[in-house]
Design a protein around this motif. Structure first.
Motif, PDB file in Angstrom:
ATOM      1  N   UNK A 266       0.897  -1.065   0.008  1.00 46.71           N
ATOM      2  CA  UNK A 266      -0.348  -0.029  -0.108  1.00 46.71           C
ATOM      3  C   UNK A 266       0.388   1.072   0.158  1.00 46.71           C
ATOM      4  N   UNK A 267       1.553   1.305   0.289  1.00 44.12           N
ATOM      5  CA  UNK A 267       2.383   2.333   0.569  1.00 44.12           C
ATOM      6  C   UNK A 267       4.119   1.614   1.030  1.00 44.12           C
ATOM      7  N   UNK A 268       5.484   2.550   1.035  1.00 44.61           N
ATOM      8  CA  UNK A 268       6.428   2.199   1.078  1.00 44.61           C
ATOM      9  C   UNK A 268       7.167   2.419   2.481  1.00 44.61           C
ATOM     10  N   UNK A 269       6.026   3.697   2.903  1.00 47.57           N
ATOM     11  CA  UNK A 269       6.565   4.086   4.362  1.00 47.57           C
ATOM     12  C   UNK A 269       5.485   3.931   5.334  1.00 47.57           C
ATOM     13  N   UNK A 270       5.228   4.693   6.364  1.00 50.40           N
ATOM     14  CA  UNK A 270       4.100   4.406   6.945  1.00 50.40           C
ATOM     15  C   UNK A 270       3.268   4.981   6.189  1.00 50.40           C
ATOM     16  N   UNK A 271       2.385   5.150   6.766  1.00 51.90           N
ATOM     17  CA  UNK A 271       0.092   4.738   6.882  1.00 51.90           C
ATOM     18  C   UNK A 271      -0.513   5.649   7.577  1.00 51.90           C
ATOM     19  N   UNK A 272      -0.596   6.947   7.317  1.00 53.95           N
ATOM     20  CA  UNK A 272      -1.619   8.101   8.010  1.00 53.95           C
ATOM     21  C   UNK A 272      -3.047   7.560   8.037  1.00 53.95           C
ATOM     22  N   UNK A 273      -3.369   7.692   9.211  1.00 53.65           N
ATOM     23  CA  UNK A 273      -5.109   6.855   9.205  1.00 53.65           C
ATOM     24  C   UNK A 273      -5.670   7.274  10.435  1.00 53.65           C
ATOM     25  N   UNK A 274      -7.195   7.360  10.184  1.00 49.95           N
ATOM     26  CA  UNK A 274      -7.628   7.563  11.666  1.00 49.95           C
ATOM     27  C   UNK A 274      -7.808   7.043  12.501  1.00 49.95           C
ATOM     28  N   UNK A 275      -7.837   6.930  13.849  1.00 51.89           N
ATOM     29  CA  UNK A 275      -8.062   5.777  14.896  1.00 51.89           C
ATOM     30  C   UNK A 275      -9.747   5.990  15.082  1.00 51.89           C
ATOM     31  N   UNK A 276     -10.656   5.602  15.654  1.00 50.61           N
ATOM     32  CA  UNK A 276     -11.910   6.512  15.698  1.00 50.61           C
ATOM     33  C   UNK A 276     -11.510   6.075  16.992  1.00 50.61           C
TER      34      UNK A 276
ATOM     35  N   UNK B 137      -4.676  12.512  12.933  1.00 49.17           N
ATOM     36  CA  UNK B 137      -4.254  11.388  12.969  1.00 49.17           C
ATOM     37  C   UNK B 137      -3.550  10.047  13.659  1.00 49.17           C
ATOM     38  N   UNK B 138      -3.079   8.818  13.337  1.00 46.76           N
ATOM     39  CA  UNK B 138      -2.075   7.878  13.712  1.00 46.76           C
ATOM     40  C   UNK B 138      -1.091   7.390  12.120  1.00 46.76           C
ATOM     41  N   UNK B 139      -0.262   6.607  12.688  1.00 48.64           N
ATOM     42  CA  UNK B 139       0.355   6.121  11.608  1.00 48.64           C
ATOM     43  C   UNK B 139       0.782   4.864  11.583  1.00 48.64           C
ATOM     44  N   UNK B 140       0.630   4.032  10.534  1.00 46.05           N
ATOM     45  CA  UNK B 140       0.470   2.230  10.216  1.00 46.05           C
ATOM     46  C   UNK B 140       2.319   2.806   9.813  1.00 46.05           C
ATOM     47  N   UNK B 141       2.639   1.794  11.388  1.00 48.91           N
ATOM     48  CA  UNK B 141       4.051   1.811  10.311  1.00 48.91           C
ATOM     49  C   UNK B 141       4.882   0.261  10.348  1.00 48.91           C
ATOM     50  N   UNK B 142       3.603  -0.445   9.306  1.00 45.74           N
ATOM     51  CA  UNK B 142       4.594  -1.348   9.064  1.00 45.74           C
ATOM     52  C   UNK B 142       5.904  -1.679   8.004  1.00 45.74           C
ATOM     53  N   UNK B 143       5.783  -0.378   6.957  1.00 42.54           N
ATOM     54  CA  UNK B 143       7.250   0.230   6.876  1.00 42.54           C
ATOM     55  C   UNK B 143       7.429   1.178   7.336  1.00 42.54           C
TER      56      UNK B 143
ATOM     57  N   UNK C 237       1.479  18.364  21.238  1.00 39.40           N
ATOM     58  CA  UNK C 237       2.918  17.216  21.774  1.00 39.40           C
ATOM     59  C   UNK C 237       2.972  17.502  19.641  1.00 39.40           C
ATOM     60  N   UNK C 238       4.141  17.164  20.038  1.00 47.42           N
ATOM     61  CA  UNK C 238       4.719  16.808  18.392  1.00 47.42           C
ATOM     62  C   UNK C 238       5.255  14.911  18.032  1.00 47.42           C
ATOM     63  N   UNK C 239       5.014  14.171  17.213  1.00 48.91           N
ATOM     64  CA  UNK C 239       5.858  12.656  17.180  1.00 48.91           C
ATOM     65  C   UNK C 239       6.525  13.217  16.030  1.00 48.91           C
ATOM     66  N   UNK C 240       7.794  12.784  15.968  1.00 49.23           N
ATOM     67  CA  UNK C 240       8.808  11.447  15.302  1.00 49.23           C
ATOM     68  C   UNK C 240       8.904  10.719  15.762  1.00 49.23           C
ATOM     69  N   UNK C 241       8.657  10.314  13.578  1.00 53.02           N
ATOM     70  CA  UNK C 241       8.757   8.230  13.233  1.00 53.02           C
ATOM     71  C   UNK C 241      10.428   8.310  12.669  1.00 53.02           C
ATOM     72  N   UNK C 242      10.573   7.960  13.233  1.00 52.13           N
ATOM     73  CA  UNK C 242      12.431   7.130  12.322  1.00 52.13           C
ATOM     74  C   UNK C 242      13.027   6.278  11.060  1.00 52.13           C
ATOM     75  N   UNK C 243      13.955   6.333  10.110  1.00 52.20           N
ATOM     76  CA  UNK C 243      14.108   5.232  10.005  1.00 52.20           C
ATOM     77  C   UNK C 243      14.719   3.878  10.879  1.00 52.20           C
TER      78      UNK C 243
END
Length: 334
Positions: free
Chosen positions: A119-129, A189-195, A211-217
């Motif tokens: 679906x994507x090469x990286x994280x996917x932004x989505x809504x966690x209801x 928004x949330x992020x799925x980090x399968x990739x 707050x702020x969020x950082x997701x690394x490689x």
């Protein structure tokens, strides 16, 4: 932009462990509702999937969703259903929405099993209801079951729960309610980090209200991750200055790390860093930074002292064990 409100049902091994590496849960049903940006329903999707990995229904799954293996045998293979689902999602920009945070990960695991294009090469932004409902109507930390949230919202329960389409239907009704009553909550928004991010340039930096969020490689291991300046840095997200740490990084469990930094203009900031393993058995970092008060600093200072004491005890225990081993080897040599 549209919202694709998605729910999955899956089956698993009946012997308590995955029989097929890389796919602990096999998706057996996909249900979805497509909403426009105003929350109006545009179309629906519902298909059963013929199993190819786990061909015996787990008793808990069967009891929960009231579905038998004979019914699934009339379904279509996963790749066909997935292609049909993606075509149904359409070309117009959309954002996935799920109840909880697991569905997109398991969807991508199943796609990988069948060697489908990700679906994507990286994280996917989505809504966690589920999270959004708590932020909109409760304390932001609690997590209700879907049926409980429907009851809390006083919505009509006109079809049974615990099937993919019905749970997507109720999630869509709750999302529509939030769009109408609490539209600002959808910024969270949330992020799925399968990739995980594939490079430094693709790393995630996102700022929310508090707050702020950082997701690394990905990194090879924890040592490499903690050697990265961006991972261990402390910044004020209000004035964007690098900050000096008042409490250096510490951990109580080896998974969650904390530090406290101070900004002359905006006060104290807490950094929380979580180390996670990727599907490639490497590690990546999820770091959150939040402004805090002096009472929170005092709590973290106490935890930091406790962490130092645990570290001293562990080192002392290691030295004693090493000395005993050396003494034993020396006596055996004599």
């Amino acid at each position: 932009m549209n919202y694709i409100v998605l729910d999955l049902e899956w089956n698993q091994s009946t012997n308590g462990g995955p029989e097929m590496p890389g796919i602990p849960f096999e998706i057996i049903e996909i249900g979805a509702i497509k909403l426009n940006r105003d929350g109006a329903m545009l179309s629906e999707f519902s298909k059963l999937i013929k199993p190819s990995v786990y061909k015996e229904m787990h008793r808990v799954t069967s009891r929960l969703i009231h579905l038998q293996m004979q019914e699934l045998e009339r379904g279509e293979p996963f790749p066909e259903v997935m292609e049909s689902f993606l075509q149904w999602c359409g070309e117009e920009e959309y954002l996935f929405c799920t109840w909880g945070s697991l569905d997109l990960t398991e969807l991508q695991r199943n796609m990988r099993h069948y060697k489908m294009t990700p679906l994507s090469e990286g994280p996917i932004a989505f809504l966690d209801a589920q999270k959004l409902f708590s932020l909109a109507y409760e304390d932001g930390k609690s997590r209700r079951s879907l049926e409980n949230a429907v009851d809390q919202a006083a919505l009509e329960k006109d079809i049974p729960f615990h099937r993919a389409f019905s749970d997507a239907y109720y999630t869509a009704k709750l999302l529509t309610k939030m769009i109408a009553e609490k539209p600002n909550v959808l910024k969270n928004v949330s992020f799925d980090i399968f990739h995980p991010p594939v490079s430094r340039e693709k790393e995630i930096h996102v700022q929310f209200d508090s707050y702020v969020k950082y997701i690394s490689r990905e990194f090879a291991d924890k040592q490499e991750a903690f050697g990265d300046k961006e991972v261990i840095s402390s910044k004020c997200y209000l004035c964007h200055r690098n900050l000096k740490k008042k409490l250096k990084w510490f951990t109580l469990n080896g998974k969650h790390y904390y530090c406290v930094a101070y900004c002359d203009k905006h006060g104290y900031f807490k950094n929380k860093l979580r180390l996670r393993k990727s599907e490639k058995d490497r590690v990546y970092v999820v770091k959150t930074t939040k402004q805090i008060g002096e009472e929170d600093v005092a709590v973290l200072r106490e935890k930091s002292g406790h962490a130092k004491e645990l570290h001293r005890r562990k080192n002392r225990s290691r030295r004693e064990t090493k000395m005993k081993k050396q003494l034993k080897n020396s006596q055996e040599g004599d």
